[in-house]
Scaffold this motif. Structure first.
Motif, PDB file in Angstrom:
ATOM      1  N   ALA A   1       0.757  -1.206   0.133  1.00  0.00           N
ATOM      2  CA  ALA A   1       0.037  -0.407  -0.078  1.00  0.00           C
ATOM      3  C   ALA A   1       0.736   1.382   0.280  1.00  0.00           C
ATOM      4  N   VAL A   2       2.521   0.847   0.896  1.00  0.00           N
ATOM      5  CA  VAL A   2       2.819   2.724   0.908  1.00  0.00           C
ATOM      6  C   VAL A   2       3.673   2.563  -0.311  1.00  0.00           C
ATOM      7  N   GLU A   3       4.312   1.513  -1.134  1.00  0.00           N
ATOM      8  CA  GLU A   3       4.812   1.594  -2.471  1.00  0.00           C
ATOM      9  C   GLU A   3       3.696   2.062  -3.151  1.00  0.00           C
ATOM     10  N   SER A   4       2.405   1.968  -3.050  1.00  0.00           N
ATOM     11  CA  SER A   4       1.588   2.175  -4.417  1.00  0.00           C
ATOM     12  C   SER A   4       1.442   3.940  -4.200  1.00  0.00           C
ATOM     13  N   GLY A   5       1.502   4.409  -3.232  1.00  0.00           N
ATOM     14  CA  GLY A   5       1.367   5.846  -2.514  1.00  0.00           C
ATOM     15  C   GLY A   5      -0.210   6.057  -1.937  1.00  0.00           C
ATOM     16  N   GLY A   6      -0.138   4.850  -0.862  1.00  0.00           N
ATOM     17  CA  GLY A   6      -1.061   4.956  -0.317  1.00  0.00           C
ATOM     18  C   GLY A   6      -0.958   4.877   1.747  1.00  0.00           C
ATOM     19  N   THR A   7      -1.972   4.405   1.630  1.00  0.00           N
ATOM     20  CA  THR A   7      -1.711   4.581   3.458  1.00  0.00           C
ATOM     21  C   THR A   7      -1.903   3.008   4.323  1.00  0.00           C
ATOM     22  N   VAL A   8      -1.481   2.749   5.297  1.00  0.00           N
ATOM     23  CA  VAL A   8      -1.321   1.711   6.264  1.00  0.00           C
ATOM     24  C   VAL A   8      -3.001   1.419   6.672  1.00  0.00           C
ATOM     25  N   SER A   9      -3.344   3.249   7.197  1.00  0.00           N
ATOM     26  CA  SER A   9      -4.658   3.692   7.687  1.00  0.00           C
ATOM     27  C   SER A   9      -5.624   4.184   7.522  1.00  0.00           C
ATOM     28  N   ALA A  10      -6.418   4.054   7.011  1.00  0.00           N
ATOM     29  CA  ALA A  10      -7.695   4.949   6.166  1.00  0.00           C
ATOM     30  C   ALA A  10      -8.211   5.535   7.250  1.00  0.00           C
ATOM     31  N   GLU A  11      -9.780   4.717   8.499  1.00  0.00           N
ATOM     32  CA  GLU A  11     -10.095   5.431   9.128  1.00  0.00           C
ATOM     33  C   GLU A  11      -9.838   4.948  10.700  1.00  0.00           C
ATOM     34  N   HIS A  12      -9.329   4.068  10.782  1.00  0.00           N
ATOM     35  CA  HIS A  12      -9.136   3.268  12.017  1.00  0.00           C
ATOM     36  C   HIS A  12      -7.648   3.887  12.883  1.00  0.00           C
ATOM     37  N   GLY A  13      -7.257   3.821  12.608  1.00  0.00           N
ATOM     38  CA  GLY A  13      -6.212   4.169  13.246  1.00  0.00           C
ATOM     39  C   GLY A  13      -4.743   3.828  13.392  1.00  0.00           C
ATOM     40  N   ILE A  14      -4.206   3.864  14.507  1.00  0.00           N
ATOM     41  CA  ILE A  14      -2.554   3.500  14.617  1.00  0.00           C
ATOM     42  C   ILE A  14      -2.845   2.853  15.983  1.00  0.00           C
ATOM     43  N   GLY A  15      -2.919   3.465  16.961  1.00  0.00           N
ATOM     44  CA  GLY A  15      -3.273   2.527  18.370  1.00  0.00           C
ATOM     45  C   GLY A  15      -1.519   2.099  18.696  1.00  0.00           C
ATOM     46  N   LYS A  16      -2.000   0.901  19.495  1.00  0.00           N
ATOM     47  CA  LYS A  16      -0.680   0.056  20.236  1.00  0.00           C
ATOM     48  C   LYS A  16      -0.325  -1.200  19.093  1.00  0.00           C
ATOM     49  N   LEU A  17      -1.451  -1.353  18.334  1.00  0.00           N
ATOM     50  CA  LEU A  17      -1.053  -2.867  17.349  1.00  0.00           C
ATOM     51  C   LEU A  17      -0.056  -2.419  16.147  1.00  0.00           C
ATOM     52  N   LYS A  18      -0.536  -1.040  15.222  1.00  0.00           N
ATOM     53  CA  LYS A  18      -0.113  -0.547  14.204  1.00  0.00           C
ATOM     54  C   LYS A  18       1.276   0.311  14.486  1.00  0.00           C
ATOM     55  N   LYS A  19       2.237   0.459  15.227  1.00  0.00           N
ATOM     56  CA  LYS A  19       3.088   1.286  15.246  1.00  0.00           C
ATOM     57  C   LYS A  19       4.348   0.802  14.563  1.00  0.00           C
ATOM     58  N   GLU A  20       4.444  -0.009  14.388  1.00  0.00           N
ATOM     59  CA  GLU A  20       4.911  -0.633  13.432  1.00  0.00           C
ATOM     60  C   GLU A  20       5.207  -0.302  11.637  1.00  0.00           C
ATOM     61  N   TYR A  21       3.437  -0.228  10.999  1.00  0.00           N
ATOM     62  CA  TYR A  21       3.116  -0.187   9.667  1.00  0.00           C
ATOM     63  C   TYR A  21       3.247   1.442   9.850  1.00  0.00           C
ATOM     64  N   LEU A  22       3.393   2.704  10.979  1.00  0.00           N
ATOM     65  CA  LEU A  22       3.714   4.157  10.331  1.00  0.00           C
ATOM     66  C   LEU A  22       4.782   4.179  10.069  1.00  0.00           C
ATOM     67  N   LYS A  23       5.508   3.538  10.657  1.00  0.00           N
ATOM     68  CA  LYS A  23       7.277   2.985  10.215  1.00  0.00           C
ATOM     69  C   LYS A  23       7.448   4.213   8.714  1.00  0.00           C
ATOM     70  N   LEU A  24       6.528   2.279   8.219  1.00  0.00           N
ATOM     71  CA  LEU A  24       6.737   2.062   6.768  1.00  0.00           C
ATOM     72  C   LEU A  24       5.635   2.961   5.964  1.00  0.00           C
ATOM     73  N   MET A  25       5.135   4.457   6.886  1.00  0.00           N
ATOM     74  CA  MET A  25       4.565   6.059   5.651  1.00  0.00           C
ATOM     75  C   MET A  25       5.815   7.001   6.094  1.00  0.00           C
ATOM     76  N   TYR A  26       5.990   6.793   6.934  1.00  0.00           N
ATOM     77  CA  TYR A  26       6.476   8.443   7.554  1.00  0.00           C
ATOM     78  C   TYR A  26       8.000   7.922   7.929  1.00  0.00           C
ATOM     79  N   GLY A  27       9.192   6.727   8.215  1.00  0.00           N
ATOM     80  CA  GLY A  27      10.076   6.797   8.324  1.00  0.00           C
ATOM     81  C   GLY A  27      10.336   7.146   9.847  1.00  0.00           C
ATOM     82  N   GLU A  28      11.894   6.867  10.037  1.00  0.00           N
ATOM     83  CA  GLU A  28      12.422   7.453  11.703  1.00  0.00           C
ATOM     84  C   GLU A  28      12.156   8.860  11.658  1.00  0.00           C
TER      85      GLU A  28
END
Length: 498
Positions: A445-472
């Motif tokens: 999804a990120v490689e395609s220009g998209g997002t790992v979360s369109a509506e549910h947010g990141i919370g505690k479960l998806k932190k590693e995926y947020l890094k894919l989008m924005y990097g360190e």
């Protein structure tokens, strides 16, 4: 002073505060239920002074563990649940954060209005939908909650409060200049992030010239506690065409969605055209269900036709004058894509429309029930990609799960190119395999220009995926903002980043 519950692992009634709808579990020392601003203020001041972690919770309907405590105390806003007033001229409703969305919609409906963002889960709290920038089936036309936040009172971790009204505190030369009601001056530098141009609820809002309200909306309770909310409402549409159509060929369904999406975007996005007087009406929702999702619902909805590869729910706003013409237009389109009008479900009145909407929501409930019964937390994508990439991304995602032999259902807000692919593991081995697939789907999804979360947010479960989008560097930007608002790092610690 407070209504509180001291934790005891042997009391069943306590356990409900230790998980959310994703089945993610946690623990804490005490749960507090403040009934007003003053009780909440005392709790935050003491926790901040003692450096005690505070998790803010509403109805716990989230899917990312954001309201699940990991130590410290939990503060539930459900006792702060008053709808204060509705300004009919400005179309603004004022309420507390603990008001249920279902109660808010009922209140507005009595007055001829509705809240447009309309998240799927109606038992969520209004504070929760603002904190998570929630959206639902009608996001195709109306967008997420952020579009309708007119003002909030935000209580900072030290107890000071900022009153925000849209337009009052905007990003000027890279700074939000604010002042608390207690007199403290704040100069907040907003995050600078490269945000994808798709429906997105991942991380802090970032756009030059933004309103401070935009940053707070969707910040997942990490910057402050929302204690009062003003939301924009809209008049209820005059008439609706609500229909679930079924397709024997999935490519026909995807092409129907693609044409309808382009047509709806063109009309709804053109200020020179009045969509309600146009032949095809004003498309507000465009939702998809694959064959597995239809089979998953078959016991509860036996009138689902046999041997269908896909279903599509669409909702179109019309008027008394245009309704018949608009209905004929959509029926003709269904026939062009080989969907039998005789198989379709139509809403003849408000009661039928509500039943169709229940059908749309049922798949989410059924998946959550399955996950809870099997003891795993949810493995359901929340990805969205640009229109040009969507059909390829959908087929890639489904094939990846099929190749590994996992059970799954696929559905989602296909008008927004937003896919919910839910894997249904039966054992630990399949769950581990599902996590690997989930990571691959997020990367794609990120490689395609998209997002790992369109509506549910990141919370505690998806932190590693947020890094894919924005990097360190992007995570560091968000942490910088977090430190300014919450230097002791007590609020919703563990949401978004470590």
């Amino acid at each position: 002073m407070f209504t509180k519950v001291k934790f005891n692992s042997h009391k069943d009634e306590i356990q409900e505060w230790l998980h959310d709808a994703s089945n993610f579990k946690g623990d804490c020392d005490t749960v507090f239920f403040p009934k007003d601003h003053h009780e909440l203020n005392s709790l935050l001041k003491k926790s901040n002074a003692d450096k005690v972690k505070v998790t803010i919770s509403g109805s716990r309907t989230g899917l990312t563990g954001g309201c699940v405590p990991q130590g410290g105390i939990l503060i539930s806003t459900v006792g702060m649940n008053t709808i204060w007033k509705f300004n009919r001229v400005k179309m603004i409703v004022t309420c507390d954060p603990g008001v249920l969305l279902s109660d808010l919609q009922a209140y507005l409906k009595e007055r001829g209005f509705f809240f447009p963002a309309d998240p799927t889960e109606t038992f969520c709290t209004v504070g929760g939908i603002v904190a998570n920038n929630s959206s639902g089936a009608r996001s195709f036309k109306y967008g997420p909650t952020r579009n309708y936040v007119a003002g909030v009172y935000l209580m900072l971790p030290d107890g000071d409060t900022i009153r925000m009204r849209r337009g009052d505190i905007t990003d000027k030369r890279g700074v939000f200049a604010a002042k608390t009601l207690e007199g403290k001056v704040l100069n907040i530098r907003p995050p600078r992030l490269k945000v994808p141009a798709v429906k997105n609820a991942a991380g802090y809002y970032s756009k030059e010239g933004a309103d401070l309200l935009d940053l707070i909306t969707g910040s997942e309770g990490t910057l402050g506690v929302i204690t009062r909310i003003k939301l924009n409402a809209l008049p209820i549409p005059e008439k609706l065409l609500s229909c679930v159509a079924f397709f024997k060929n999935i490519d026909d369904a995807l092409q129907f969605v693609s044409e309808s999406r382009a047509e709806g975007r063109g009309i709804n996005g053109d200020p020179e055209i009045d969509p309600l007087t146009n032949t095809c009406g004003s498309l507000s929702a465009l939702e998809f269900f694959d064959a597995n999702a239809l089979l998953f619902l078959k016991n509860d909805y036996p009138n689902i036709p046999e041997n269908m590869e896909a279903g599509v729910w669409f909702e179109v706003e019309t008027t008394e004058n245009t309704h018949d013409e608009v209905t004929a237009y959509w029926l003709n389109k269904l026939e062009r894509y080989h969907s039998s009008p005789e198989d379709a479900w139509y809403a003849a009145d408000d009661q039928d429309a509500a039943k169709i909407k229940e059908f749309r929501h049922a798949i989410s409930y059924k998946v959550n029930e399955y996950i809870a019964q099997n003891g795993f937390y949810k493995l359901g994508t929340d990805t969205a990609v640009p229109v040009a990439e969507f059909d390829e991304y959908y087929k890639y995602s489904v094939n990846l799960v099929k190749e590994d032999g996992l059970d799954y259902v696929a559905y989602g807000h296909f008008g927004d190119c937003h896919l919910h692919l839910n894997m249904l593991p039966k054992n630990e081995e399949e769950f581990a395999k599902g996590k690997e697939i989930y990571l691959q789907l997020c990367k794609k999804a990120v490689e395609s220009g998209g997002t790992v979360s369109a509506e549910h947010g990141i919370g505690k479960l998806k932190k590693e995926y947020l890094k894919l989008m924005y990097g360190e560097s992007g995570i560091a930007e968000m942490k910088r903002v977090k430190r300014y608002f919450d230097p002791s790092n007590i609020l919703n610690t563990g949401n978004l980043f470590d």
